[in-house]
Design a protein around this motif. Sequence first.
Motif, short mmCIF file in Angstrom:
data_model
loop_
_atom_site.label_atom_id
_atom_site.label_comp_id
_atom_site.label_asym_id
_atom_site.label_seq_id
_atom_site.Cartn_x
_atom_site.Cartn_y
_atom_site.Cartn_z
N ALA A 115 -2.30 -5.94 -8.29
CA ALA A 115 -3.27 -7.40 -8.49
C ALA A 115 -3.12 -8.04 -7.14
CB ALA A 115 -2.60 -8.14 -9.35
N LYS A 116 -1.83 -8.15 -6.52
CA LYS A 116 -1.93 -8.89 -5.24
C LYS A 116 -2.57 -8.13 -4.29
CE LYS A 116 1.40 -10.74 -1.70
NZ LYS A 116 0.81 -10.16 -0.68
N ALA A 117 -2.21 -6.99 -4.08
CA ALA A 117 -2.78 -5.80 -2.89
C ALA A 117 -4.51 -6.07 -3.14
CB ALA A 117 -2.36 -4.58 -3.15
N SER A 118 -5.04 -6.03 -4.41
CA SER A 118 -6.27 -6.11 -4.63
C SER A 118 -6.89 -7.38 -3.98
CB SER A 118 -6.85 -5.98 -6.21
OG SER A 118 -7.97 -6.13 -6.32
N LEU A 119 -6.44 -8.46 -4.11
CA LEU A 119 -6.81 -9.65 -3.46
C LEU A 119 -6.79 -9.64 -1.76
CD1 LEU A 119 -4.94 -12.54 -5.63
CD2 LEU A 119 -7.43 -11.77 -5.87
N ASP A 120 -5.52 -8.91 -1.54
CA ASP A 120 -5.72 -8.82 0.13
C ASP A 120 -6.78 -7.77 0.37
OD1 ASP A 120 -3.35 -10.61 0.34
OD2 ASP A 120 -1.73 -8.82 -0.07
N ALA A 121 -7.01 -6.54 -0.10
CA ALA A 121 -7.68 -5.65 0.14
C ALA A 121 -9.21 -6.36 0.21
CB ALA A 121 -8.04 -4.56 -0.69
N ARG A 135 -10.62 -3.99 3.27
CA ARG A 135 -10.14 -2.61 3.77
C ARG A 135 -8.95 -2.28 2.87
NH1 ARG A 135 -7.06 -2.55 9.42
NH2 ARG A 135 -6.56 -0.62 8.62
N PRO A 136 -8.35 -0.88 2.78
CA PRO A 136 -7.35 -0.76 1.83
C PRO A 136 -6.05 -1.27 2.19
CG PRO A 136 -8.78 1.38 2.71
CD PRO A 136 -9.18 0.30 3.49
N VAL A 137 -5.11 -1.44 1.35
CA VAL A 137 -3.88 -2.22 1.54
C VAL A 137 -2.94 -1.31 0.70
CG1 VAL A 137 -2.70 -4.26 0.92
CG2 VAL A 137 -5.02 -4.38 1.77
N LEU A 138 -1.78 -1.31 1.22
CA LEU A 138 -0.51 -0.57 0.43
C LEU A 138 -0.04 -1.55 -0.34
CD1 LEU A 138 1.65 1.24 3.19
CD2 LEU A 138 0.69 2.34 0.97
N TRP A 169 -1.93 2.81 -2.62
CA TRP A 169 -2.86 2.13 -2.19
C TRP A 169 -4.07 1.79 -2.79
CZ3 TRP A 169 -3.60 1.59 3.31
CH2 TRP A 169 -2.29 2.27 4.32
N VAL A 170 -4.51 0.40 -2.48
CA VAL A 170 -5.69 -0.09 -3.22
C VAL A 170 -6.71 -0.28 -2.25
CG1 VAL A 170 -6.43 -2.11 -4.52
CG2 VAL A 170 -4.21 -1.39 -4.91
N ALA A 171 -8.01 0.21 -2.65
CA ALA A 171 -9.04 -0.05 -1.65
C ALA A 171 -10.15 -0.70 -2.58
CB ALA A 171 -9.68 1.52 -1.29
N PRO A 172 -10.69 -1.66 -1.83
CA PRO A 172 -11.83 -2.45 -2.39
C PRO A 172 -13.13 -2.00 -2.75
CG PRO A 172 -11.76 -3.17 0.01
CD PRO A 172 -10.54 -2.17 -0.15
N VAL A 173 -13.64 -2.02 -3.62
CA VAL A 173 -15.07 -1.27 -3.92
C VAL A 173 -16.10 -2.70 -3.92
CG1 VAL A 173 -16.43 -0.05 -5.56
CG2 VAL A 173 -13.97 0.46 -5.55
N ILE A 174 -16.76 -2.51 -2.96
CA ILE A 174 -17.68 -3.94 -2.75
C ILE A 174 -18.93 -3.54 -2.09
CG2 ILE A 174 -15.64 -5.71 -2.37
CD1 ILE A 174 -15.85 -5.07 0.89
N ALA A 175 -19.89 -4.44 -2.65
CA ALA A 175 -21.20 -4.16 -2.07
C ALA A 175 -21.81 -5.72 -1.64
CB ALA A 175 -22.17 -3.72 -3.28
N GLY A 176 -21.78 -5.84 -0.09
CA GLY A 176 -21.85 -7.20 0.27
C GLY A 176 -20.96 -8.13 0.08
N ASP A 235 -17.97 -8.28 -5.91
CA ASP A 235 -16.68 -7.19 -6.01
C ASP A 235 -17.01 -6.52 -7.23
OD1 ASP A 235 -14.23 -6.39 -7.03
OD2 ASP A 235 -13.47 -7.92 -7.77
N LEU A 236 -16.94 -5.04 -7.04
CA LEU A 236 -17.58 -4.04 -7.98
C LEU A 236 -16.25 -3.55 -8.61
CD1 LEU A 236 -20.57 -2.26 -6.28
CD2 LEU A 236 -20.42 -4.23 -7.90
N GLY A 237 -15.01 -3.61 -7.93
CA GLY A 237 -13.63 -3.01 -8.61
C GLY A 237 -12.84 -2.63 -7.56
N VAL A 238 -12.06 -1.71 -7.91
CA VAL A 238 -11.01 -0.97 -6.92
C VAL A 238 -10.57 0.43 -6.94
CG1 VAL A 238 -9.73 -3.54 -6.15
CG2 VAL A 238 -9.10 -1.83 -8.25
#
Length: 676
Positions: free
Chosen positions: A322-328, A333-336, A356-363, A366-369
Amino acid sequence: MSHHGADGGGGADALAVLELLAQQAPQERFVELLDRARADGLSEARRAELERAVQLATGVGHALARREQRDAGLDALADTARDLTLPYDLDGLLRVIVRRAERLLDLDVAFVTLRDAHGLRVLHATEGDLAAPDPAAGWPGALDEDGIGGLARTLGAPVWTEDHLADERFARLPAIDELVASEGLRAFLAVPLRAGDTCLGLLYGADRRTRRFTAGELGLVGSLADLAAVATEKAGLLDQTRAEVTELERDSSRARTRLTRMRYIGEAHSRIMNLILAGGDLGNVAKAAGDALDACVLIRDPGGRALASTGGISGLDEEAVAKASLDAHAGRRPVLTGGATGQPTPEGGPEADRTWVAPVIAGSEDLGVLVVRAATPLTGEDERLLELAAQSVAFLLLMQRSTAVAEGPVRDELLDDLLAEPQHAPQQIAQRARRLGIDLRKPHVLVVARPEGGEQGRAVVWASSYAYRMAGLKTVQGGCIVLLLPGLDASAAAKAVSGELAPLLGHPVSVGAAGPGWSPDSVGRLYQEAMRCLDALSALGGTGAAASMDDLGFLGLLLSDDHDVDGFIESAIGPVLDYDAERFTDLTRTLEAYFASGASPTNAAEALHVHPNTVSRRLERIGELLGAEWQKPGQVLEVQLALRLQRTRDVLARRRADLVADTRPPAPPAPLQDAP
């Protein structure tokens, strides 16, 4: 006669001296010759002539020795020059130099010092026994700077001393004096290795006896030092060139490796995009990304729900994710999970270094991770591939949303017709559902979501995408979003909708659900139950909550259309009823007595005519069957209501049985038999 004898004797003496000179006899033989002449009683004149002949012969011998030594030195210099043309590295070259110097001057010890990359004097090569250098104690730096080496470097010429410890030209330096005394060294020689005006280093020689170095020896060692300086400079340049070539080769290898990796990344990304364009779903994309990264891949929506995966990721630290998702999402960009981007924290174990957690974003949406557990730590190129995989997932989700929006009117119309009372042309409705890939004969649940404030448009767009993703239907009625979704668990469906929609909108969403249903005819009924569930949540002050009929307990029983009494009893006290039926125990009767006595085990024991400990043991068993919280007020109410319904159902069943027995016609009388 006398004169002739004298001449003849003198000639014999001279011949004897010449014979010794020709034999290169040592000095002791000449001394013996003079001693015999004295013993034979030679005249003073002959003895003087003999001594003069010996003196001349000794001078000639010394001249010949010096010439021989010079010739040997020149030969040694020539050999050294030839040796120095060979492709030595710097250390090998310096070993050749000190070995030649030791043999050329017959030294006990010879060594060379040069400056290292930090400007410190370092012992590079040594010949003979010598203590290891100790820079902390000032050796060999002190010898080079303030000792005999410093003087030779300043003068630019060889400097020697017959006895170092007795020579007052040099300051007494503890490090050097201790070295000289411990090694037993006396005579010292220091020769600068000069290349132009630069002193590259110093060549040292030392003997363990007092000794004077001749001009010839100094000339030889000076020539050796000049050759050594030129060769040292060239060797240094050669070493530098070799190092640069090696570094260039490493750079070239790294560039080739990086180019190969970039080509692989491009090909992997192309495969994923081709898979998407060919109609692949999230599961196919996750598998392709996992194969490219040699990793397990989990795709999650903004609410944390798994959309697709290539296998379970064991031991996943949800708090770290959850923390890595916020940072990502903040850094895009992907975060350990173990720390900042690309920098795992020391306390993060091996799994943290590979998750790793990589953000799935469009503009800005937030679409997920993507959660990725790699088999080995990812490189910078792998991290780039992970970014591209996340972008591909975002592209696929947007495509699904666009498809859902395009098909939205058709799908909305189908669900509107299913909710209509009465349904129009059930056969046609079933055919339309099949064309959309929906089988209404399989279990489905109905969810009604009511956003509590804010614009409805964003929620409707999300609902279209969500319904398409879940292979369900969506419509809007009375300001509420209605979703018909495949599944058996209405409560889980309600929580999933709330968990994804509420964070997206940024305000509460009340969600009611009902089901499952098994036919097109059940959709309207499920909708009515879900709406009543939603109204019950509002009436009970549960705005913004999510629940199904089952979650409402006996209220759900009262609000539902089918009044599933059996289901309610089973959910409330089913395990106790089953336990009694299997083991012929009285846990159900104990529960009734317990509640009838005001929840007093003692009074219940009196009513049951058993020991209070027996009631206590039975209550413990009931707690194991119903759960530790079975005596909490909410569950106690449902248990009591279920007991009352079960008792009422048993009474009604007995009454029906008695009524059937009373209305059964009497059996005809048995026929009379004739007496015998």
